[in-house]
Design a protein around this motif. Sequence first.
Motif, short mmCIF file in Angstrom:
data_model
loop_
_atom_site.label_atom_id
_atom_site.label_comp_id
_atom_site.label_asym_id
_atom_site.label_seq_id
_atom_site.Cartn_x
_atom_site.Cartn_y
_atom_site.Cartn_z
N ASP A 1 0.73 0.42 -7.94
CA ASP A 1 2.20 0.42 -7.90
C ASP A 1 2.75 1.80 -8.19
N MET A 2 3.01 2.70 -7.12
CA MET A 2 2.51 2.49 -5.80
C MET A 2 2.09 3.81 -5.17
N GLU B 1 6.19 -1.61 -0.48
CA GLU B 1 5.13 -2.18 -1.30
C GLU B 1 5.07 -3.71 -1.28
N GLY C 1 8.21 4.69 -0.33
CA GLY C 1 7.41 4.41 -1.51
C GLY C 1 7.98 5.16 -2.70
N MET D 1 0.07 3.69 -1.88
CA MET D 1 0.79 3.64 -0.62
C MET D 1 1.36 5.02 -0.27
N SER E 1 1.97 -2.87 2.51
CA SER E 1 1.14 -1.76 2.02
C SER E 1 -0.30 -2.26 2.02
N THR F 1 12.22 -4.66 -4.76
CA THR F 1 11.78 -3.31 -4.45
C THR F 1 13.00 -2.47 -4.03
#
Length: 446
Positions: free
Chosen positions: A121-122, A183, A88, A125, A406, A390
């Motif tokens: 975002d994020m 994510e 993350g 997570m 996530s 990502t």
Amino acid sequence: MADTDRPETIDAQALDEVVRFTSELIRIDTTNRGGGDCSERPAAEYVAEMLGDVEIEPTLLERSPGRTNVVARIEGTDPSAPALLVHGHLDVVPAEPADWTVHPFSGEVRDGVVWGRGAIDMKNMDAMVLAVVRAWARTGVRPRRDIVLAFTADEEDSAAWGSGFLAERHADLFEGCTEGISESGAFTFHTGPGARIYPIAAGERGTAWLKLTAHGRAGHGSKVNRDNAVSRLAAAVARIGEHRWPVRLTPTVRAALTELAALQGIPADVDAADFDVDALLAKLGPAAALIEPTVRNSANPTVLEAGYKVNVIPGSATAYVDGRMLPGGEDEFHATLDRLTGPDVEWEFHHRERPLEAPIDTPTYRAMRAAVEHFDPGAHAVPYCMSGGTDAKQFSRLGIAGYGFSPLRLPEGFDYQALYHAVDERVPVEALHFGVRVLDHFLRRA
């Protein structure tokens, strides 16, 4: 009882911690303005402290001062099993406080919702991962396979100070990793009253940010000029903006269309020669929004730069275009841009990252589906391809297949995707509780 057989390892402390960690991470301003203008170090030190507190040894790594990444490994019970990467990012996009209902870096918990930049975002997570592994450490739980944790810098720009740096300079830390999760997946998507799906990402379109340059003859604005750089550039930009890209269905998108159609009882043969994807999308209702951006390549003009005075024709003009390429669509993208820009406009990649495709017929993907559906009976997990990208792109250079996972259970009317990079970003407390339970269940069984 084996660790993988325990029905629940998430306790009240873990549920409290995931909310607290989300709030406290939001309060650490890690705004990434691009071009190296960011410092993730305070958030990285926070993460390292939370890991070290339960004797999980963190490694802090920087390409340059302040641009800090955290990596740690949790040993599994099966040394023959491949490792799983859980990653993350710690940076966030800018936020203008005057536009928000609450201050974007307050981390305020109000009416059962955590508010602030990074809530979706994020940093949510990041917090869920911390809460899960700390619960394991307290209760003596070990996952089946090694879990490598990576909390990265710079995902919101080029990833050069984050996952790109880690993949290039510290590949040894990811030894044995064959798959990774991060994510943009396993969130509730409401397709109708009482109907819920959880899209789990198994693909990403590639990034193709373009710079267009037109050259011409500089001169006085009152004179005839057939070599006007602005006119040449404007014509090319108009052609790009109006272009209708052809349909190109990847395996992930085919699977998504097939499953979504079946869930809604819509006959669909995506392999038929006369299959009309736009006609099917029109029948899928809200679910079409998940698929529509990923059935074609795309190129959207975003920036124009030319001239310095109204009566002076400049000798050059520049534009930028946000292009996205489907897996397998790179050659077509190149050829199309050559044709649309024409002989008078040059184009080059301003930033480029590869498209990704990950298999969905694997035990890991089945475990992700099962974990979500275990905690939300009656819902259905489905594959999908992300329209954007990502850090999985950078980690794919190490042979790691990337998935978007996530998990969040969201109430009807909560538009998860609309909150990315948006004003009043926020996440429900109950969604975080759901997420830690699902992650714990999946990671112990993956």
